[in-house]
Enzyme design. Structure first.
Site, PDB file in Angstrom:
ATOM      1  N   ARG A   9      48.950  35.212  37.620  1.00  0.00           N
ATOM      2  CA  ARG A   9      48.919  35.985  36.478  1.00  0.00           C
ATOM      3  C   ARG A   9      47.578  36.222  35.954  1.00  0.00           C
ATOM      4  O   ARG A   9      47.599  37.130  34.884  1.00  0.00           O
ATOM      5  CB  ARG A   9      49.861  35.170  35.460  1.00  0.00           C
ATOM      6  CG  ARG A   9      51.340  35.162  35.820  1.00  0.00           C
ATOM      7  CD  ARG A   9      52.331  34.542  34.708  1.00  0.00           C
ATOM      8  NE  ARG A   9      52.449  35.414  33.707  1.00  0.00           N
ATOM      9  CZ  ARG A   9      52.871  35.184  32.418  1.00  0.00           C
ATOM     10  NH1 ARG A   9      53.131  33.931  32.169  1.00  0.00           N
ATOM     11  NH2 ARG A   9      53.135  36.364  31.689  1.00  0.00           N
ATOM     12  N   CYS A  10      46.487  35.810  36.492  1.00  0.00           N
ATOM     13  CA  CYS A  10      45.271  36.005  35.809  1.00  0.00           C
ATOM     14  C   CYS A  10      44.513  36.964  36.867  1.00  0.00           C
ATOM     15  O   CYS A  10      44.342  36.670  38.064  1.00  0.00           O
ATOM     16  CB  CYS A  10      44.616  34.664  35.815  1.00  0.00           C
ATOM     17  SG  CYS A  10      42.712  34.842  35.383  1.00  0.00           S
ATOM     18  N   GLY A  11      43.989  38.204  36.234  1.00  0.00           N
ATOM     19  CA  GLY A  11      43.218  38.951  37.046  1.00  0.00           C
ATOM     20  C   GLY A  11      42.064  38.307  37.843  1.00  0.00           C
ATOM     21  O   GLY A  11      41.642  38.678  39.022  1.00  0.00           O
ATOM     22  N   ARG A  14      43.147  36.438  40.631  1.00  0.00           N
ATOM     23  CA  ARG A  14      43.338  37.210  41.836  1.00  0.00           C
ATOM     24  C   ARG A  14      42.273  37.848  42.203  1.00  0.00           C
ATOM     25  O   ARG A  14      42.297  38.018  43.768  1.00  0.00           O
ATOM     26  CB  ARG A  14      44.379  38.313  41.360  1.00  0.00           C
ATOM     27  CG  ARG A  14      45.794  37.789  40.863  1.00  0.00           C
ATOM     28  CD  ARG A  14      46.616  38.945  40.776  1.00  0.00           C
ATOM     29  NE  ARG A  14      46.174  39.857  39.775  1.00  0.00           N
ATOM     30  CZ  ARG A  14      46.582  39.997  38.462  1.00  0.00           C
ATOM     31  NH1 ARG A  14      47.298  39.070  37.884  1.00  0.00           N
ATOM     32  NH2 ARG A  14      46.104  40.964  37.563  1.00  0.00           N
TER      33      ARG A  14
END
Length: 113
Positions: A9-11, A14
């Site tokens: 969920r963390c950019g 990712r």
């Protein structure tokens, strides 16, 4: 083998994973929110990072501000907070052998390869 401690969920996490996937290397993904780290494993990672436990805390997380901010905690108490609330752990963490980094920005991964 590279290990990335990843929160999908963390950019930033990712981005780190995408960078690793672009390399021609073997890697392992550990989704630490689904499979929380043990106290022992977290201590191993902190040692490889060469950080103090507080440096791995996401101090703006609501759990931190509600339960821990402003308290005089020992390193052991901070580690235990991360074990109990893995969302507090800064991400992504990338481990390669005896080295580790918080891959923010993701280009820092090159520093340990």
């Amino acid at each position: 083998m590279i290990t990335i401690y990843h929160n999908p969920r963390c950019g930033k996490s990712r981005d780190g994973l995408a960078f690793i996937q672009s390399l021609d290397v073997e890697y392992e993904i550990v989704k630490y929110l689904e499979t929380p780290l043990s106290n022992k494993k977290l201590k191993e990672i902190i040692k490889k990072l060469k950080h103090k436990p507080i440096e791995l805390i996401r101090i703006k997380e609501p759990i931190w501000t509600a339960h821990f901010k402003g308290k005089n905690l020992t390193d052991e108490q901070i580690i235990q907070a991360m074990v109990e609330y893995p969302i507090l752990i800064e991400r992504p963490i990338v481990v390669y052998g005896e080295q580790a980094i918080v891959a923010r920005p993701h280009e820092r991964i090159k520093d340990i390869l």
